[in-house]
Enzyme design. Sequence first.
Site, PDB file in Angstrom:
ATOM      1  N   LYS A 138      80.169  43.192 104.472  1.00  0.00           N
ATOM      2  CA  LYS A 138      80.866  42.154 103.697  1.00  0.00           C
ATOM      3  C   LYS A 138      80.377  42.126 102.250  1.00  0.00           C
ATOM      4  O   LYS A 138      81.156  41.902 101.327  1.00  0.00           O
ATOM      5  CB  LYS A 138      80.617  40.790 104.356  1.00  0.00           C
ATOM      6  CG  LYS A 138      81.361  39.643 103.709  1.00  0.00           C
ATOM      7  CD  LYS A 138      81.109  38.349 104.459  1.00  0.00           C
ATOM      8  CE  LYS A 138      81.849  37.186 103.810  1.00  0.00           C
ATOM      9  NZ  LYS A 138      81.626  35.920 104.542  1.00  0.00           N
TER      10      LYS A 138
ATOM     11  N   ARG B  70      75.272  35.134 115.382  1.00  0.00           N
ATOM     12  CA  ARG B  70      74.526  35.118 114.126  1.00  0.00           C
ATOM     13  C   ARG B  70      73.932  33.725 113.876  1.00  0.00           C
ATOM     14  O   ARG B  70      72.773  33.584 113.473  1.00  0.00           O
ATOM     15  CB  ARG B  70      75.434  35.551 112.975  1.00  0.00           C
ATOM     16  CG  ARG B  70      75.833  37.008 113.046  1.00  0.00           C
ATOM     17  CD  ARG B  70      76.930  37.360 112.044  1.00  0.00           C
ATOM     18  NE  ARG B  70      76.560  37.105 110.671  1.00  0.00           N
ATOM     19  CZ  ARG B  70      75.772  37.865 109.921  1.00  0.00           C
ATOM     20  NH1 ARG B  70      75.234  38.970 110.466  1.00  0.00           N
ATOM     21  NH2 ARG B  70      75.519  37.561 108.665  1.00  0.00           N
TER      22      ARG B  70
ATOM     23  N   HIS C 168      72.680  38.446 104.353  1.00  0.00           N
ATOM     24  CA  HIS C 168      73.281  37.479 103.450  1.00  0.00           C
ATOM     25  C   HIS C 168      72.985  37.862 102.012  1.00  0.00           C
ATOM     26  O   HIS C 168      71.903  38.363 101.698  1.00  0.00           O
ATOM     27  CB  HIS C 168      72.757  36.072 103.738  1.00  0.00           C
ATOM     28  CG  HIS C 168      73.347  35.471 104.975  1.00  0.00           C
ATOM     29  ND1 HIS C 168      72.806  34.384 105.613  1.00  0.00           N
ATOM     30  CD2 HIS C 168      74.455  35.810 105.702  1.00  0.00           C
ATOM     31  CE1 HIS C 168      73.540  34.071 106.676  1.00  0.00           C
ATOM     32  NE2 HIS C 168      74.546  34.933 106.749  1.00  0.00           N
TER      33      HIS C 168
ATOM     34  N   TYR D 289      64.931  42.670  94.792  1.00  0.00           N
ATOM     35  CA  TYR D 289      63.630  42.703  95.470  1.00  0.00           C
ATOM     36  C   TYR D 289      63.808  42.679  96.990  1.00  0.00           C
ATOM     37  O   TYR D 289      63.133  43.398  97.722  1.00  0.00           O
ATOM     38  CB  TYR D 289      62.803  41.503  95.020  1.00  0.00           C
ATOM     39  CG  TYR D 289      61.532  41.303  95.819  1.00  0.00           C
ATOM     40  CD1 TYR D 289      60.443  42.141  95.661  1.00  0.00           C
ATOM     41  CD2 TYR D 289      61.449  40.273  96.755  1.00  0.00           C
ATOM     42  CE1 TYR D 289      59.284  41.957  96.409  1.00  0.00           C
ATOM     43  CE2 TYR D 289      60.292  40.078  97.502  1.00  0.00           C
ATOM     44  CZ  TYR D 289      59.214  40.929  97.310  1.00  0.00           C
ATOM     45  OH  TYR D 289      58.072  40.745  98.056  1.00  0.00           O
TER      46      TYR D 289
END
Length: 475
Positions: free
Chosen positions: A347, A413, A437, A447
Amino acid sequence: QDKPARAARPTYSLTDVRPTPMLSPTSRVVRPLARSLKASLIFLIGNLAIGSLPLSKERKATRHVIAQHPAKGLRDLVREPRNLVRAKSECLSASDWNPCPRYPGARIKPNGSKHWHFKYRLLGKEKLMSYGPYPLISLKEARDKRDRDKKLLLEGIDPASVKKERKLAAEIAARGRFEVLAEELLDKNRREGKAEQTIKKKSWLLDMANEKLGKRPIMEITPSEVLAVLKKQEQAGNLETASRLRSTIGEVFRYAIATGVTANDPTVALKGALVRKRVKSRAAITDKKQLGNLLVAIEEYTGYRVVKLGLRLLAILHVRPGELRLAKWDEFDLEHGKWTIPEERMKSRMEHVAPLPSQAVQILEELKTLSHPDALVLPSQSLKVKPLSENTFNQALRKMGFSKDEMTAHGFRATFSSLANESGLWNPDAIERALAHIEGNEVRRAYARGAFWDERVEMAQWWADLLDELQRGAS
């Protein structure tokens, strides 16, 4: 009487008498040939004489006229008025393609075709305008266009820019229909690497819009026309479809604005015009006892075994259903316990690497015996080269007795996120990274791509062990 003296008769010498010669049959043939040869020699001498000197406008025109009328001869051309030669040089240049200095010149191409051109200067830069071929464009028409462009130059307007604007307007009129721009947008999305399922859904929505708006020029479409298309879906009870359709139509208009076809987006004026659907989160089980019962039901499922194993993987790996349904064997590294999901299926459009606990590796080893190593991990029961359908997992949950308000395939999820955060054992950023996400902060996102891997590996094994424990407790 003396008779008047007669006038003296003129005397002639033999050299003055020139009797008309009688032409022999041979002479009648030879003399025309001699005249033709003389004309050809004059033509060649004239060309050589003019070609050996610098080519002024007059000499260029003279050379052109000699080529057109060789029988005139060089002396006849020299006697032509000077202004006629100048006019010929200004209206029709020679084959060296020099443009006309006073009038739009007809430049001769190597294939013999002639085109009108207008040479001008603007802001110290020399430019050239083309008016079309001769004789399709007459001299009068070429001069009219030249005069029109000279008026633009007096106003400081570049005629070439005006011509480009007219050409652009014609192109916009040709491609300005809504359906044409909608297809261009879909093609752009494909080149950007959007998921095939996303393209398919967007195409489906645009087909609805094309029924009423497809043939309409996009710059003439009004908000009321778009609203009529949306209301049709709203009245049918498809509130979510109507909302997505408005968003997709707006995307077409924004693309049209970016490409210069139109200046307005009528969907902006329709904000709040549709009935809003109450946003409802996907159903998910977050109670440990109920989760144990669900895992037992999956283990006792008697349907297609690939579906059963797929549901177990979905619970352990907590990925999106579409990411698992379309998984291929070359994405898995069972030896090192890694699954690399390509960006086109994600996504976020970013590659995601998921750690594989020992339970997941065991399930994948069993799936290898049920599918081809070069094909999909979860093949369809009817056709092995096709994946499981989009609703397969949800239908299996319904057969087990779980309604759509209790549990969905996507709900695994939320189950993982809730229980992992409740445990207090793991960094929240590691949990978000495990769910793939998107981090809002670009620095944190860069990072996070490589961070928390060791913690995620440990967390993946903890989660798989917890599921086994909950299943044993509910058995």
